[in-house]
Scaffold this motif. Sequence first.
Motif, PDB file in Angstrom:
ATOM      1  N   ASP A 130      -0.775   9.770 -12.387  1.00 16.97           N
ATOM      2  CA  ASP A 130      -2.035   9.939 -11.654  1.00 16.97           C
ATOM      3  C   ASP A 130      -2.786   8.637 -11.410  1.00 16.97           C
ATOM      4  N   HIS A 131      -2.803   7.750 -12.401  1.00 16.88           N
ATOM      5  CA  HIS A 131      -3.596   6.524 -12.272  1.00 16.88           C
ATOM      6  C   HIS A 131      -2.977   5.419 -13.119  1.00 16.88           C
ATOM      7  N   LEU A 132      -3.496   4.215 -12.940  1.00 11.12           N
ATOM      8  CA  LEU A 132      -3.025   3.070 -13.716  1.00 11.12           C
ATOM      9  C   LEU A 132      -3.415   3.276 -15.175  1.00 11.12           C
ATOM     10  N   PRO A 133      -2.463   3.255 -16.096  1.00 16.75           N
ATOM     11  CA  PRO A 133      -2.787   3.496 -17.512  1.00 16.75           C
ATOM     12  C   PRO A 133      -3.828   2.506 -18.034  1.00 16.75           C
ATOM     13  N   LEU A 134      -4.733   3.020 -18.877  1.00 15.07           N
ATOM     14  CA  LEU A 134      -5.813   2.206 -19.419  1.00 15.07           C
ATOM     15  C   LEU A 134      -5.565   1.771 -20.852  1.00 15.07           C
ATOM     16  N   ASN A 135      -4.719   2.488 -21.583  1.00 11.04           N
ATOM     17  CA  ASN A 135      -4.393   2.144 -22.962  1.00 11.04           C
ATOM     18  C   ASN A 135      -3.029   2.733 -23.294  1.00 11.04           C
TER      19      ASN A 135
END
Length: 224
Positions: A130-135
């Motif tokens: 869904d989106h660029l991983p944050l962690n």
Amino acid sequence: MQIRFTAPGEAFDPAAAPLLDVSHDDYRAAGGCVLSEGMLPASGGTIHLNSLTYLSGQQITSLPVTVEVPSQWVYKYSLHWPGEGRIASGLLRRAAVAFGQTLVELQIAPVHGVRAQPDAVGVVLVHNTDHLPLNPADGTKVKFFLERPTKDGGQQAHSSVLIPPDGSIMSLWFDHATRQPGYFRLLVDSPAAASVRADEEASPRSLEHYALIDPELANLRKER
């Protein structure tokens, strides 16, 4: 004002030549003291600041004030997709998949790399549809190979690897065939809560000590 710098474990010598001399006018014009990139080593250390005044032609130096500078290790990485080109790269990627070419090379290169094994930290490649991983927990970890897989197989897959030392470029490989469209991102394998480096060796490393430079977003995205 004079600025001197000592490496970790190095004794302070007030007679040593200063790293930087800052006049009152320069300080006011810049709104402070600006240290340009590369002036301080990535391994960190201690900054010693003292002011200068003059009385009857004699220089009077104040007692130094110290500021601890944490280490800051910097790495960049990129994904090299099969069939990738400057023109119509999406079509070339899909054509490569049709011919069974699904191995992606992950290349990690130090900008200011670690010089001692205890400073090395693990990194993971995370995939999120869904989106660029944050962690590291924001998606699924991708298993990769330390050597390019061959038809004979037998290579062991890993989900985490230590960053390479300074001056050494590391290449890893993973198969994207089973991955859905989405985003891939290399992240330090440490929880977001590890914002302060603890004294215990077994504790997670502080994220403030490491920086991973992301490539362009298109390089991290699998369309279909």
